[in-house]
Design an enzyme around this catalytic site. Sequence first.
Site, short mmCIF file in Angstrom:
data_model
loop_
_atom_site.label_atom_id
_atom_site.label_comp_id
_atom_site.label_asym_id
_atom_site.label_seq_id
_atom_site.Cartn_x
_atom_site.Cartn_y
_atom_site.Cartn_z
N ASP A 22 67.18 -32.41 12.21
CA ASP A 22 66.05 -32.08 11.08
C ASP A 22 65.22 -33.65 10.94
OD1 ASP A 22 65.73 -31.10 7.70
OD2 ASP A 22 64.28 -31.92 9.02
N ASP A 94 62.89 -30.74 2.37
CA ASP A 94 63.34 -31.94 2.97
C ASP A 94 64.46 -32.53 2.25
OD1 ASP A 94 60.67 -31.41 4.05
OD2 ASP A 94 59.99 -33.60 3.95
N HIS A 137 63.31 -37.00 -6.78
CA HIS A 137 62.38 -35.73 -6.52
C HIS A 137 63.22 -34.48 -6.91
CE1 HIS A 137 59.67 -37.79 -3.81
NE2 HIS A 137 60.85 -38.70 -3.06
N TYR A 307 63.94 -47.16 4.08
CA TYR A 307 64.32 -46.63 5.54
C TYR A 307 64.31 -47.74 6.51
CZ TYR A 307 64.21 -42.81 2.14
OH TYR A 307 64.15 -42.03 1.24
N1 LIG Z 1 58.48 -38.35 7.91
C1 LIG Z 1 59.68 -37.55 7.60
C2 LIG Z 1 59.31 -36.54 6.32
C3 LIG Z 1 60.08 -36.82 5.08
N2 LIG Z 1 59.66 -36.26 3.67
C4 LIG Z 1 60.43 -36.41 2.60
C5 LIG Z 1 60.61 -37.93 2.14
C6 LIG Z 1 61.49 -37.87 1.03
C7 LIG Z 1 61.45 -39.52 0.49
C8 LIG Z 1 62.66 -39.62 -0.59
C9 LIG Z 1 62.65 -40.78 -1.29
O1 LIG Z 1 62.36 -42.01 -0.55
O2 LIG Z 1 61.36 -40.73 -2.27
C10 LIG Z 1 63.61 -41.03 -2.19
F1 LIG Z 1 63.73 -42.26 -3.04
F2 LIG Z 1 63.96 -39.89 -2.87
F3 LIG Z 1 64.74 -41.31 -1.38
ZN LIG Z 2 60.73 -42.88 -1.42
#
Ligand SMILES: NCCCNCCCCCC(O)(O)C(F)(F)F
Ligand SMILES: [Zn+2]
Length: 669
Positions: A22, A94, A137, A307
């Site tokens: 994913d 997500d 989230h 990340y």
């Molecule tokens: N390019 C890939 C698309 C990712 N789309 C979802 C992003 C989620 C972010 C999560 C976050 O970083 O806000 C948390 F703090 F919750 F972990």
């Molecule tokens: Zn984030």
Amino acid sequence: MKMGTALIYDEEMTKYKLLWVDPACKIEVPERLTVSHDALVRNSLADRCVAIPVREATDAEILLAHSEEYLEAVKKTPYMTLEDLKEFTLQYGDVYFHPNIYHCAKLAVGAALQLVDSVVTGKVRNGMALVRPPGHHSMRSAANGFCVFNNVAIAARYAKQKYGLERVLIVDWDVHHGQGVQYCFEDDPSVLYFSWHRYEHQKFWPQLRESDYDSVGKEKGAGFNINVPWNKVGMENSDYLSVFCHLLLPVAYEFCPDLVLVCAGFDSAIGDPEGEMCATPDIFAHLTHLLMNLAGGKLCAVLEGGYNLTSLPQAVCQTVQTLLGDPLPQPANLSGPCTSALESLHCVRSAHRPYWSCLKHAADLPTSDISTKRIKLAEEEEEKTPKEEEKSTEEKVWPEPPKRVAPPVRSVALLPKDVTCPEGCKRFSSSEALDPLTVSKLRENFLKDADDGDALTTLSSLISITEEMKKNEICSGLALVRDVTMAMMCVVQHAAAALSNRVLVVCVGNGKVPSHIAEEGKALVVQIGSESTEEQKCKYYIPVCLKKGCSDMSGFIQAVFGLFLPLGYEYDPSLVLLVRMPDSRIHDRMWQQLTALLQSFAQGHTLVLMQEDEKACVGPTASSLLGDPAPPLERLQAPLPQDMEAMERLRHRLQADWKLLQITAPESG
Ligand SMILES: NCCCNCCCCCC(O)(O)C(F)(F)F
Ligand SMILES: [Zn+2]
């Protein structure tokens, strides 16, 4: 007495991961936690913290922010086959599930609650919880964006319910909008939620209309939800500091929280694939420090995103090292906020004008103009900068954050013999004699009466202190002197000339400040008092006038955030000289806040000068210099309109020279 910093981590929370393909979720890996914790261990920060064990959250605690049906559904996931897990995951966005993620999600909530308990009961001063899965989230009945339970939202509700706290501030510096937190508290005036997030005019995930700046909260909660959308990537340290100084901090101090929770996501740091921002890891030391004097220092940071496995651990270390009270790093390349950030800042300040007295004087363009103005500006900007078709693929590089070495002596006190030295401070006695040249210069330049031995001793001691600060043998100091103006002159002269420091001089109270020390820019002098001393003659002498003088806490704190901090960050001094002029009439608490906040600069090299008869100020000043959180100010009433208008005029006049004073985009065209 110095209380500790809690660190909450358990490797059990690394024991789940994505079990299928994913692309949206592949960045959320267990290594995020291990590299962060390993960095804390490697930098000898973990063993300086108080290790608090995690625990599983109870159902009742999870139900503080989630529905029974959602909890019941998640409870089934440990027993699901891979196919069932995939199926179950499809109903959310997500996010992914794993047989062990429910267990880890309970530990993540439990970790946040353990942190709240430790801080609110005073077992520790502040702390950080390194958790996964993240939380901001997740919604009442839905997982989302790697989040299962809303760790911080539950922690806020838990803190209010268990400890009867009246007001909780949540600061979300993650680069994504924590919509789950917003939904949880949007009608609740007891929880102020602040979030900045990559938005790009709703083009960036989660692409919600309600993430824009005009979502200010609902009904009784109107004004208690603050969204700062970043409509461009590449935001830098200046952009973050501008939003803190000109929006978050003034509002947070007016809100006067009993507890500060941080959704500490580090995907807002440089190198992160999600944020694509350019703020360096050391900026999180400053963001943390600027929040540490709210709520009497009760601050709980809970990990959210992040990340890039290099900038994430660096930013985590910067945050924890600041929680531990170490001197701050010199902030990196502050070039002033970008147009897009200023435009967002202006929009948010205008949207919140009706709710916060500190924003009453935000320049008032009706929001409709702003939105068309916004589009026009955005289009203009686009035309100027070539459209970046594909994501910038080149690897971002940035310098290792500087080592933050705490000097052997934290704070010295130069006091008359009959004044006791505060605990934790070291009484300064000029041991080695000064070289005769310096002494003779002191005699001719500063001593009215050349044979005044005491004055000579005082001045030469002050010079020694600045020299030991320069060598980083001392972090800070305070001195009770007979004549603060003469002492100030002497220190600035020496520090600027002999030690080629850039000296930030903050004069609190009326009194003639010889502005010639500011002339050549070796010193930036800001003075705050009740009379408009001589008009601001040069760029480096800035007088601020409060009608009711320094006893007016509301006006004073606005000057601190709207003027002193931005100026200090931009000037980037290597020494801060804080001078309490005679009969300044400043409240002790405000004085302690100022002493604490000014340690943002010059790696904490602050020298405080006070009149000899202000013995009562020695203790409070010392405690701030020793890194104790300043006691909270009471709830501030509205600042005087004429003071705020005068400050606006001053800021407007100065912003050409001092970019961090800007709060609106430069007039387009
Ligand atoms: N390019 C890939 C698309 C990712 N789309 C979802 C992003 C989620 C972010 C999560 C976050 O970083 O806000 C948390 F703090 F919750 F972990
Ligand atoms: Zn984030």
